[in-house]
Design an enzyme around this catalytic site. Sequence first.
Site, PDB file in Angstrom:
ATOM      1  N   LYS A 107      10.702   8.665  -2.900  1.00  0.00           N
ATOM      2  CA  LYS A 107      11.023   7.557  -3.797  1.00  0.00           C
ATOM      3  C   LYS A 107      10.683   7.888  -5.240  1.00  0.00           C
ATOM      4  CE  LYS A 107       9.942   3.905  -0.409  1.00  0.00           C
ATOM      5  NZ  LYS A 107      11.257   3.278  -0.154  1.00  0.00           N
TER       6      LYS A 107
ATOM      7  N   SER B 136       6.043   0.225   7.113  1.00  0.00           N
ATOM      8  CA  SER B 136       4.828  -0.516   7.422  1.00  0.00           C
ATOM      9  C   SER B 136       4.840  -1.036   8.854  1.00  0.00           C
ATOM     10  CB  SER B 136       4.692  -1.693   6.455  1.00  0.00           C
ATOM     11  OG  SER B 136       4.880  -1.264   5.126  1.00  0.00           O
TER      12      SER B 136
END
Lengths: 300, 215
Positions: free
Chosen positions: A87, A242
Amino acid sequence: MTDESANGRTGTMRVKTGHAQMLQGGVIMDVTTPEQAKIAEDAGACAVMALERIPADIRADGGVARMSDPEMIRGIVEAVSIPVMAKCRIGHFVEAQILEALQIDYIDESEVLTPADEANHIDKHRFTIPFVCGATDLGEALRRIGEGAAMIRSKGEAGTGNVVEAVRHMRTILGEIRRLTVLSEDERPAAAKHLRAPLDLVNWVADHGKLPVVLFTAGGIATPADAALMMQLGADGVFVGSGIYKSQDPAARARAIVEATTHFQDPEVLARVSTGLKGAMPGIEMDALVGGELLQSRGW
Amino acid sequence: MSVSPLPSRPRVGVLAVQGAFREHQAMLSAAGADAVLVRTPAALSDIAGLVVPGGESTTLRIVAGDSGLLEAIRAARAGGMPMLGTCAGLIALADGIADGDTPLVGGLDVTVARNAYGSQVASFEAMVDVLGFGDGPCEGVFIRAPRIIRTGPAVEVLASFQGDPVVVRQDGLLGVAFHPELTDDSRFHRWLVERARRYAAGRTNQTMEDSRVRA
């Protein structure tokens, strides 16, 4: 950026979008260490996303979230044979240049990190490496594609373990695509104005009934059923982070989500892979987040 | 004794574990097949040909390996079912993998090195001349492509790029290092549909078939 030589042409749009097409039906997993990358690969992930902290931790820790340390990214590239993504911040084209120099496979210009530019996204046509970008609706998806994104993912709300925003975004994007297909040609310019999207891309979508690039889902996927739900709604594949590492048995959950993404239309397989998984990520109710905490509102 | 007619639209499967299976399905339909997605061993029993698409070979090994799908494909291949493997699908059909991994399906007497051209930044397009498939050169879209580093004596090399074989055939198995399904060029899919038609009819007249393809 297309480069022509005796070795062929690199960086063409077809080579960029084609790589995303190879990832269809697969699961791309967030990883923060080479060990986690190995767990993801062994679970059947089709790619990994290297980042410093998973979104749930970024959300909890606060502060400015940036591109990861190149040393950590290199460690992950060396640990696995599947593609590696990483990212960069929205608009931070120098972070993107660094990631391209590291010879990873894909860049995510991501709202999970703190935006570097409030007005402009990266001009992705200038790069040889392909980009994936998030979108909450069709106009946002087409603006990113206009800038050169070769893959789109619904934004969802990362780090919450709550699939409701991913569902909203996927239904919005696909619903808006369906509505475009029934317009007459002279109604398309007004639709492009309303969507704030380039007319040529609006025309393409209206003619073909789909985006010109692969559409994955992301943000809040925590269970095999969540992954299959998003696939049945029309996603081409799944990003999860997550939801795996904040659960009690990440390796088993990762494997189950991969299986559910392949067999998303088979309730018997879904029942089997959902059985006996230890606790899922607790998750966050959207009402508990106040406006400024929503990652999906970053970028336009 | 009468000869049964060839089925007009043979049923051809696309392995749909992960990868560009929808693109192959569309291409097969256009090439005259009844194209179906294959996700279970049972689905192999009523098809006459199979595409193993591009995607991630590691994912294929894990997901298709665990469900018995790879074993079933190996059995179908041993029974003579024609198959087309592109990119990761070529890796799946190869007898040897350079880093020492065990073969996935096997059958093609070649050794491949995975991601041998480098990362995605090195992925490229180039025109490739293909022997015996008509239609002139084809567009080769190479994405994190495997490199064929050894071919056995029974393997026909139908195309090379910069000295490396990129299209290979051995009996009913065709391996392609690039991605014809990302172009409009359906020659490899038409070959598979023709082979499937003959396999379905229980006939495998190699000579006749080859002369048709070369025509």
